[in-house]
Design an enzyme around this catalytic site. Sequence first.
Site, mmCIF file in Angstrom:
data_model
loop_
_atom_site.group_PDB
_atom_site.id
_atom_site.type_symbol
_atom_site.label_atom_id
_atom_site.label_comp_id
_atom_site.label_asym_id
_atom_site.label_seq_id
_atom_site.Cartn_x
_atom_site.Cartn_y
_atom_site.Cartn_z
ATOM 1 C CE1 TYR A 176 65.472 -7.579 -24.228
ATOM 2 C CE2 TYR A 176 64.708 -9.441 -22.132
ATOM 3 C CZ TYR A 176 64.130 -8.758 -22.363
ATOM 4 O OH TYR A 176 63.414 -7.139 -22.042
ATOM 5 N NE ARG A 224 60.824 -16.200 -17.200
ATOM 6 C CZ ARG A 224 60.332 -15.474 -16.931
ATOM 7 N NH1 ARG A 224 61.250 -14.154 -16.677
ATOM 8 N NH2 ARG A 224 58.901 -15.527 -16.557
ATOM 9 C CB CYS A 345 49.212 -6.656 -10.207
ATOM 10 S SG CYS A 345 49.757 -6.053 -11.629
ATOM 11 C CB CYS A 351 55.724 -1.990 -12.898
ATOM 12 S SG CYS A 351 54.898 -2.777 -13.502
ATOM 13 C CB CYS A 365 53.630 -0.468 -8.167
ATOM 14 S SG CYS A 365 52.218 -1.367 -8.000
ATOM 15 C CE LYS A 434 40.795 0.428 -18.376
ATOM 16 N NZ LYS A 434 40.795 1.578 -18.959
HETATM 17 C C1 LIG Z 1 59.090 -3.888 -14.468
HETATM 18 C C2 LIG Z 1 59.206 -5.570 -15.087
HETATM 19 C C3 LIG Z 1 60.803 -6.209 -15.800
HETATM 20 C C4 LIG Z 1 60.738 -7.755 -16.214
HETATM 21 N N1 LIG Z 1 62.393 -7.245 -16.101
HETATM 22 C C5 LIG Z 1 62.561 -9.249 -16.687
HETATM 23 C C6 LIG Z 1 64.029 -9.501 -16.212
HETATM 24 O O1 LIG Z 1 64.791 -9.161 -16.045
HETATM 25 N N2 LIG Z 1 63.989 -11.333 -16.903
HETATM 26 C C7 LIG Z 1 62.566 -11.968 -17.533
HETATM 27 O O2 LIG Z 1 63.263 -12.980 -17.423
HETATM 28 N N3 LIG Z 1 61.478 -10.662 -17.316
HETATM 29 C C8 LIG Z 1 61.697 -9.919 -16.740
HETATM 30 N N4 LIG Z 1 60.064 -9.787 -17.096
HETATM 31 C C9 LIG Z 1 58.858 -10.285 -16.833
HETATM 32 C C10 LIG Z 1 58.557 -10.695 -16.164
HETATM 33 O O3 LIG Z 1 59.153 -12.186 -14.922
HETATM 34 C C11 LIG Z 1 57.341 -12.096 -16.077
HETATM 35 O O4 LIG Z 1 57.358 -13.000 -17.352
HETATM 36 C C12 LIG Z 1 56.041 -10.480 -16.796
HETATM 37 O O5 LIG Z 1 55.828 -9.477 -15.651
HETATM 38 C C13 LIG Z 1 54.774 -11.511 -16.429
HETATM 39 O O6 LIG Z 1 53.886 -11.968 -15.223
HETATM 40 P P1 LIG Z 1 53.556 -11.105 -13.745
HETATM 41 O O7 LIG Z 1 52.623 -11.389 -14.591
HETATM 42 O O8 LIG Z 1 53.465 -12.245 -12.969
HETATM 43 O O9 LIG Z 1 54.241 -9.743 -13.754
HETATM 44 C C14 LIG Z 1 60.256 -7.741 -16.137
HETATM 45 C C15 LIG Z 1 58.715 -7.994 -16.511
HETATM 46 C C16 LIG Z 1 58.328 -6.866 -15.589
HETATM 47 C C17 LIG Z 1 57.317 -6.065 -14.904
HETATM 48 S S1 SF4 Z 2 51.890 -0.821 -12.508
HETATM 49 FE FE1 SF4 Z 2 52.476 -2.821 -12.862
HETATM 50 S S2 SF4 Z 2 52.842 -4.003 -11.151
HETATM 51 FE FE2 SF4 Z 2 51.612 -1.770 -10.403
HETATM 52 S S3 SF4 Z 2 49.288 -2.608 -10.984
HETATM 53 FE FE3 SF4 Z 2 50.020 -1.742 -13.114
HETATM 54 S S4 SF4 Z 2 50.687 -3.612 -13.990
HETATM 55 FE FE4 SF4 Z 2 50.627 -4.248 -11.517
#
Ligand SMILES: Cc1cc2nc3c(=O)[nH]c(=O)nc-3n(C[C@H](O)[C@H](O)[C@H](O)COP(=O)(O)O)c2cc1C
Ligand code: SF4
Length: 651
Positions: A176, A224, A345, A351, A365, A434
């Site tokens: 961004y 971040r 998840c 999502c 989800c 998978k």
């Molecule tokens: C629906 C959604 C919206 C997200 N929006 C942001 C955001 O606003 N800012 C950000 O830094 N990361 C955003 N992310 C990234 C998450 O913070 C995170 O880094 C990413 O989902 C990987 O982590 P996880 O595997 O635990 O989901 C978003 C992720 C998802 C799934």
């Molecule tokens: S929809 Fe998003 S939160 Fe739900 S299982 Fe799939 S990746 Fe995970």
Amino acid sequence: MSKTHFPHLFKKGKIGNFTTKNRIVMLPMARQFQGMNGEVTQKTIDYFAERAKGDVGLIIIGSTRVFPPGHKFYTPASLNLSAPQFIPGHCELVQALHAHGAKVSIQFGHIGGQTHMQSVAASDVQQNFCDGTPYTKPIPITKSEIWDTIDLFAKGAVMAKTAGYDMIEIHAAHGYLLGSFLSPFLNTRKDEFGGSIENRTRFHVEMLKEIKAKAGDDFPVTVRISALDYLENSIELVESVHVAKILEAAGADVISVSAGCHETQHLSNDTMRMKEDFKRPLFEAIKKAVNIPIIVAGGYRNPEISERIVSDGAADFLGIARPLLADPEWPKKAAQGRVDDIRKCLSCGECLYVRGGAFNFPQSCAVNAVFGREKDWTDIEPALEKKKVMVIGGGPAGMEAARVASLRGHSVSLYEKGETLGGQLLLASKPPGKKRMLWLRDFLSNQIKKQGVNIQFGVEVTPELIDSEKPDELIMATGAIPKQSNIPGSDTNQVVLAWEVLRGDVHLENKKVAVIGGSMLACETAELIASRGNEVSVVKMRPGAYMAEDCEPTNRRGIMEFMQEHKVREITDHKLEKITSKGIDLIDNDSGDSVCVEADVIVLALGSTPVRELADVLEEKDISFSMIGDCTKPKNIKQAIYQGALIGRQV
Ligand SMILES: Cc1cc2nc3c(=O)[nH]c(=O)nc-3n(C[C@H](O)[C@H](O)[C@H](O)COP(=O)(O)O)c2cc1C
Ligand code: SF4
């Protein structure tokens, strides 16, 4: 005294001037049920409050705009904290989360060049979405716009402090606006904001200084960053380590380490085929270089692996995002050692995306139908009248219906005509990468067993059985079967079904194989066949459509890369004329030319059709029932779980 499970995750943490009750951070996720003008809504509060109740130590509210309505960078599609009228809503949100012992931060960001609207970025370098779709080429942000942005971020920090937030986060990750400055590929500026690493971090450093000047030195700030964005000629890990040190010296209280950008979103929002913890080397490098705490992000699903990243000293805080959409009680259950009760998840990406190309709004989800319905669905109301409920079919829809109905106090029996639970999840788990599909099967089957649902295997339900059991409620979740083909030649021995290959009924090795169909099912079956040393072609017949278009983009990218690596031939825009002893005869849609693709085996992956036989008989006999999942209309896990969750609440 009870045993402390995962002791490192559940140790108190210290950031700046505050202490968190544990080391678990809910990472920022945008699209958080804000109102039309970006204001906090009751739905925003309900959604976050469930995660706070689930014992998250620190919640970071997702990307929020600090550009007021009327400002040229204002966008209505985000939460906003740019003007005093937004503060009361944020106050209410923070208070609701503090009430459950969570600390609360809020991330400020600007979309930069990752949008189809005309926007600004470090330079005019075009960026892409992860399916290759180009975004609108951005305009380089001017210096006066940079200083204006710094000023508005600092004013936003003051408003965040007024609203009661414990901290704010600067979003400089994922490509961004502020992320684009860090990348030597995206930032080609010749002024004091481009070139050397000191210049590329100047925006962030000045912003940190201004925030501290306006909001107070003791008001903590996270930055971040993406340690790697995985773009060619872009930032290297050694440079990101340098960036982290510069940010620390400029006053950052925490570095939140992520990776990737939109073009490489399959690596920032890890997909099913990624190894959990694969970004550890990035975290270790940055952790070693700074003296402030770091939050790590991406792909953590299991408490055991999550515990290790903290206990090994590679991270101070574990960041999880989607696991908390799938199960807001992830921390609480982990602390209690109830790992099997966590609804994990799958990294399916649903999502993030809605079919048809737009980002998903409202969010949902695949495995947790309560997400987005927190107010109405979190508490499972006991049934007023306890009933005898009969569920037919042990796939995801049937199991979810049985789970919810039994939680409400009904006496539930589930009839599965096979010998195992899971339905199509079993097939879906077979292609490369998978296996996680079985996490959902395991969760649901464990829950219904624990809850005492009476599970009958190997029973084909008939009207007579229904008559003798006399259920008060009958729920049909009989699933689907593969669609029959009327292609000439499809009744020959060399033709098999994708389901037979996935089930393991047909073993193919060292063969020439043509897979008919271009869906996710077809492509994933092709992957499985190609992984066994076969020479594979996939024929997609629907004009205009692209391969695996029913798969969301992050996981689709993995499928396409695998197919390319394994030299799977992709044939599009052809009509299948007939199957012959040599293979398949096609007609090119454009030229009208005939093409023969040689194949020893033809695999049909033409979709599925609902199993309705019992339903038709019951309708004739005027016996009432409900239908859920694929037997209504074959779709996906999200639909199956939603319909199961709904009927479980209705019976
Ligand atoms: C629906 C959604 C919206 C997200 N929006 C942001 C955001 O606003 N800012 C950000 O830094 N990361 C955003 N992310 C990234 C998450 O913070 C995170 O880094 C990413 O989902 C990987 O982590 P996880 O595997 O635990 O989901 C978003 C992720 C998802 C799934
Ligand atoms: S929809 Fe998003 S939160 Fe739900 S299982 Fe799939 S990746 Fe995970």
